[in-house]
Design a protein around this motif. Sequence first.
Motif, PDB file in Angstrom:
ATOM      1  N   UNK A  20      17.374  71.012  31.460  1.00 48.03           N
ATOM      2  CA  UNK A  20      16.469  70.550  30.408  1.00 48.03           C
ATOM      3  C   UNK A  20      17.197  69.657  29.410  1.00 48.03           C
ATOM      4  N   UNK A  21      18.437  70.024  29.062  1.00 46.10           N
ATOM      5  CA  UNK A  21      19.190  69.236  28.090  1.00 46.10           C
ATOM      6  C   UNK A  21      19.587  67.871  28.656  1.00 46.10           C
ATOM      7  N   UNK A  22      20.143  67.850  29.861  1.00 47.02           N
ATOM      8  CA  UNK A  22      20.571  66.590  30.466  1.00 47.02           C
ATOM      9  C   UNK A  22      19.364  65.687  30.722  1.00 47.02           C
ATOM     10  N   UNK A  23      18.255  66.293  31.140  1.00 47.10           N
ATOM     11  CA  UNK A  23      17.020  65.531  31.360  1.00 47.10           C
ATOM     12  C   UNK A  23      16.532  64.913  30.048  1.00 47.10           C
ATOM     13  N   UNK A  24      16.645  65.660  28.942  1.00 49.61           N
ATOM     14  CA  UNK A  24      16.286  65.129  27.625  1.00 49.61           C
ATOM     15  C   UNK A  24      17.159  63.930  27.271  1.00 49.61           C
ATOM     16  N   UNK A  25      18.449  64.023  27.556  1.00 47.83           N
ATOM     17  CA  UNK A  25      19.360  62.915  27.277  1.00 47.83           C
ATOM     18  C   UNK A  25      18.967  61.671  28.077  1.00 47.83           C
ATOM     19  N   UNK A  78      21.044  56.239  42.733  1.00 46.70           N
ATOM     20  CA  UNK A  78      21.589  57.329  41.938  1.00 46.70           C
ATOM     21  C   UNK A  78      21.197  58.664  42.551  1.00 46.70           C
ATOM     22  N   UNK A  79      21.855  59.727  42.114  1.00 43.89           N
ATOM     23  CA  UNK A  79      21.585  61.064  42.598  1.00 43.89           C
ATOM     24  C   UNK A  79      20.710  61.790  41.579  1.00 43.89           C
ATOM     25  N   UNK A  80      19.687  62.471  42.037  1.00 50.56           N
ATOM     26  CA  UNK A  80      18.836  63.230  41.133  1.00 50.56           C
ATOM     27  C   UNK A  80      19.508  64.542  40.722  1.00 50.56           C
ATOM     28  N   UNK A  81      19.060  65.096  39.594  1.00 52.52           N
ATOM     29  CA  UNK A  81      19.534  66.401  39.145  1.00 52.52           C
ATOM     30  C   UNK A  81      18.760  67.504  39.845  1.00 52.52           C
ATOM     31  N   UNK A  82      19.416  68.642  40.019  1.00 53.52           N
ATOM     32  CA  UNK A  82      18.764  69.825  40.564  1.00 53.52           C
ATOM     33  C   UNK A  82      19.318  71.068  39.899  1.00 53.52           C
ATOM     34  N   UNK A  83      18.535  72.113  39.862  1.00 51.91           N
ATOM     35  CA  UNK A  83      19.009  73.386  39.325  1.00 51.91           C
ATOM     36  C   UNK A  83      19.856  74.078  40.376  1.00 51.91           C
ATOM     37  N   UNK A 105       9.352  76.011  36.696  1.00 49.99           N
ATOM     38  CA  UNK A 105       9.131  75.485  35.356  1.00 49.99           C
ATOM     39  C   UNK A 105      10.399  75.645  34.536  1.00 49.99           C
ATOM     40  N   UNK A 106      10.778  74.572  33.837  1.00 47.42           N
ATOM     41  CA  UNK A 106      12.013  74.523  33.074  1.00 47.42           C
ATOM     42  C   UNK A 106      11.702  74.736  31.591  1.00 47.42           C
ATOM     43  N   UNK A 107      12.490  75.574  30.889  1.00 47.29           N
ATOM     44  CA  UNK A 107      12.310  75.653  29.434  1.00 47.29           C
ATOM     45  C   UNK A 107      12.600  74.308  28.798  1.00 47.29           C
ATOM     46  N   UNK A 108      11.988  74.028  27.694  1.00 44.86           N
ATOM     47  CA  UNK A 108      12.145  72.728  27.044  1.00 44.86           C
ATOM     48  C   UNK A 108      13.211  72.787  25.957  1.00 44.86           C
ATOM     49  N   UNK A 109      14.066  71.760  25.943  1.00 42.65           N
ATOM     50  CA  UNK A 109      15.023  71.548  24.855  1.00 42.65           C
ATOM     51  C   UNK A 109      14.494  70.377  24.044  1.00 42.65           C
ATOM     52  N   UNK A 110      14.123  70.636  22.796  1.00 42.54           N
ATOM     53  CA  UNK A 110      13.457  69.638  21.961  1.00 42.54           C
ATOM     54  C   UNK A 110      14.341  69.281  20.771  1.00 42.54           C
ATOM     55  N   UNK A 111      14.554  67.987  20.561  1.00 41.81           N
ATOM     56  CA  UNK A 111      15.341  67.539  19.403  1.00 41.81           C
ATOM     57  C   UNK A 111      14.601  67.887  18.115  1.00 41.81           C
ATOM     58  N   UNK A 112      15.349  68.456  17.144  1.00 38.06           N
ATOM     59  CA  UNK A 112      14.739  68.869  15.882  1.00 38.06           C
ATOM     60  C   UNK A 112      15.084  67.905  14.750  1.00 38.06           C
ATOM     61  N   UNK A 142      10.582  66.569  31.731  1.00 40.60           N
ATOM     62  CA  UNK A 142      11.563  67.572  32.171  1.00 40.60           C
ATOM     63  C   UNK A 142      10.935  68.946  32.339  1.00 40.60           C
ATOM     64  N   UNK A 143       9.655  69.004  32.717  1.00 39.43           N
ATOM     65  CA  UNK A 143       8.955  70.292  32.794  1.00 39.43           C
ATOM     66  C   UNK A 143       9.348  71.080  34.030  1.00 39.43           C
ATOM     67  N   UNK A 144       9.690  70.380  35.128  1.00 35.44           N
ATOM     68  CA  UNK A 144      10.007  71.075  36.370  1.00 35.44           C
ATOM     69  C   UNK A 144      11.337  70.561  36.927  1.00 35.44           C
ATOM     70  N   UNK A 145      12.077  71.460  37.586  1.00 37.66           N
ATOM     71  CA  UNK A 145      13.348  71.056  38.157  1.00 37.66           C
ATOM     72  C   UNK A 145      13.777  71.970  39.281  1.00 37.66           C
TER      73      UNK A 145
END
Length: 409
Positions: free
Chosen positions: A393-398, A286-291, A33-40, A406-409
């Motif tokens: 989380x940030x790149x996934x948000x972008x 394309x290539x997927x993101x991974x942690x 589970x990935x922490x969430x980065x939320x635009x404020x 972006x809940x899991x990675x």
Amino acid sequence: MENTLLWLVILIPGWALSDGSETELDFTWHLSRIPQVVSENTIHLASPTFQADAGVVKATVCGIECQEELPAPSLSQLEESLSYETIFENGTRTLTRVKVQGLVLEPTRNSSVKGAHPRRRRQVYGTDSRFSILDKRFATNFPFNTAVKLSTGCSGTLVSPNHVLTAAHCVHDGKDYVKGSKKLRVGVLKMRNKGGRKKRRGSKRSRREAESAGQSQAHLRESTTQRPGKKSRRGPRVTQGRPSFQWTRVKSTHIPKGWVRGENGGLALDYDYALLELKRAHKQQHMELGVSPTITKLPGGRIHFSGFDNDRDEQLVYRFCSVSEESNDLLYQYCDAEAGSTGSGIYLRLKEPGQKNWKRKIVAVYSGHQWVDVHGVQKDYNVAVRITPLKYAQICLWIHGNAANCAYG
């Protein structure tokens, strides 16, 4: 002989190179589970001047042992660093503040940049072990066809049909955007037919080539992590056509605020990454993101990346090597690379959980050559910025525009 060696490199699976002490489970993508980065909130900023010079980062990185002595960043400090600038095609600029949710703070090792000791010479260590991917069967198929070239001279990787991951310093030097980034373009390598003739759709020759490309792609799924021998190896010559780039304009660029320093601030190499949104989506894979896993979870301890090194004009260059050291945010290695390859996505090939197939994912961004303080001694490495859960989380948000995907990675 060179052709045979390259085919061996492509076809030998990386897991076969282990010493037998690792299990298959060790080389699996572990979803967490990935922490969430939320635009404020978002505010408008003054337009930049676009006067910075593109080039390598002139910095010295705090050594690994001194990183352990630095205090872990607070939640507010992380939110400040993960807030981000967006520069648009028309030159307008915004700053978006973010909130981090679901993060458990743990002691971390952080890197910082102190001085300026750039190395101007080659970033190749000892014998040059890079491969030029000149054969159409490789250059235009996965995973090599995910590599792209930036008009500012760097490389990048397609991480969605219309997004490219690259290094922040390829478009911003920490104070201002580099010259040419206002009209930034991304080039995808294509192979032109001999004589410039277009093949008719549905022709027997076209079908044969499509079948051949499909077979080559299947072979590429068995890409290696084996390190080449002492001699420099180059790929086989192009058998059909000539390479050229299909260029696409960039619609917007996202850069973490952790990279953008103030007048009295220093560069934070941990945040040397950026995401480009293209005006026109590509039909490329394309290539997927991974942690980024720890070194112990890398098959053979090795990483891979492809880019467009300046000393091999319009050639896609592939390399792999072992990781020497790591910190929470950086990978220290000696992969042979020249200027121009910075911004390339570093990838691994691990097994999908509960499945038989293997998948490549981007786990870091190649930042370039740096000097590192190791027990008071300056030591040089080629450094990559790891994709941590927060950066994922940030790149996934972008990419997606919201944190829901972006809940899991």
